[in-house]
Motif scaffolding. Sequence first.
Motif, PDB file in Angstrom:
ATOM      1  N   ALA A  47       0.857  -1.191   0.000  1.00 32.03           N
ATOM      2  CA  ALA A  47       0.000   0.000   0.000  1.00 32.03           C
ATOM      3  C   ALA A  47       0.896   1.246   0.000  1.00 32.03           C
ATOM      4  N   LEU A  48       1.248   1.697  -1.194  1.00 30.53           N
ATOM      5  CA  LEU A  48       2.250   2.753  -1.343  1.00 30.53           C
ATOM      6  C   LEU A  48       1.672   4.126  -1.665  1.00 30.53           C
ATOM      7  N   LYS A  49       0.361   4.229  -1.808  1.00 32.91           N
ATOM      8  CA  LYS A  49      -0.291   5.502  -2.120  1.00 32.91           C
ATOM      9  C   LYS A  49      -1.518   5.677  -1.236  1.00 32.91           C
ATOM     10  N   GLU A  50      -2.001   6.904  -1.166  1.00 34.86           N
ATOM     11  CA  GLU A  50      -3.284   7.171  -0.504  1.00 34.86           C
ATOM     12  C   GLU A  50      -4.392   7.109  -1.549  1.00 34.86           C
ATOM     13  N   TYR A  51      -5.537   6.600  -1.145  1.00 33.13           N
ATOM     14  CA  TYR A  51      -6.705   6.516  -2.011  1.00 33.13           C
ATOM     15  C   TYR A  51      -7.925   6.960  -1.233  1.00 33.13           C
TER      16      TYR A  51
ATOM     17  N   GLY B 163       0.338   2.374   3.715  1.00 35.94           N
ATOM     18  CA  GLY B 163       0.701   1.357   4.690  1.00 35.94           C
ATOM     19  C   GLY B 163      -0.462   0.644   5.351  1.00 35.94           C
ATOM     20  N   GLN B 164      -1.692   0.908   4.917  1.00 33.57           N
ATOM     21  CA  GLN B 164      -2.851   0.223   5.494  1.00 33.57           C
ATOM     22  C   GLN B 164      -3.339  -0.852   4.524  1.00 33.57           C
ATOM     23  N   ALA B 165      -3.529  -2.052   5.037  1.00 37.05           N
ATOM     24  CA  ALA B 165      -4.085  -3.127   4.219  1.00 37.05           C
ATOM     25  C   ALA B 165      -5.486  -2.732   3.776  1.00 37.05           C
ATOM     26  N   HIS B 166      -5.828  -3.059   2.536  1.00 36.41           N
ATOM     27  CA  HIS B 166      -7.143  -2.714   2.008  1.00 36.41           C
ATOM     28  C   HIS B 166      -7.488  -3.633   0.843  1.00 36.41           C
ATOM     29  N   ILE B 167      -8.596  -3.366   0.177  1.00 31.93           N
ATOM     30  CA  ILE B 167      -9.107  -4.173  -0.926  1.00 31.93           C
ATOM     31  C   ILE B 167      -9.156  -3.319  -2.189  1.00 31.93           C
ATOM     32  N   VAL B 168      -8.784  -3.918  -3.315  1.00 34.67           N
ATOM     33  CA  VAL B 168      -8.984  -3.276  -4.616  1.00 34.67           C
ATOM     34  C   VAL B 168     -10.033  -4.101  -5.341  1.00 34.67           C
ATOM     35  N   ALA B 169     -11.054  -3.446  -5.878  1.00 39.17           N
ATOM     36  CA  ALA B 169     -12.141  -4.152  -6.557  1.00 39.17           C
ATOM     37  C   ALA B 169     -12.461  -3.479  -7.883  1.00 39.17           C
ATOM     38  N   TRP B 170     -12.830  -4.307  -8.884  1.00 42.98           N
ATOM     39  CA  TRP B 170     -13.252  -3.803 -10.173  1.00 42.98           C
ATOM     40  C   TRP B 170     -14.236  -4.803 -10.770  1.00 42.98           C
TER      41      TRP B 170
END
Length: 103
Positions: free
Chosen positions: A54-58, A70-77
Amino acid sequence: MPRSNRPRHRGRRARGMNGVEEQDDFARLRAGLRRTETKRGVAWTVQPISPERALKEYTCPGCHTMVPIGQAHIVAWPAEHLFGDEQGVAERRHWHSHCWRMA
């Protein structure tokens, strides 16, 4: 002649049966496996992102707050996009894991 217990190829990484390095397999498992989920009748491709990746803010589309670096998260499409897979990937969104579960 007696058998040697020393490895024959020093410095080489262990390879799995398909020729892929086992360390790469472990990294993929730690990063999370891509899967397909259905939410409200729509199939989504979901990829977990580890804190190390996690290298960017979203901005999370679920709560409209930031997913910090640096926070674990989910990418969905969308799994099946009307205009093809490339367009579906281009429309991917980064979600907080909790927000994705609640969506």
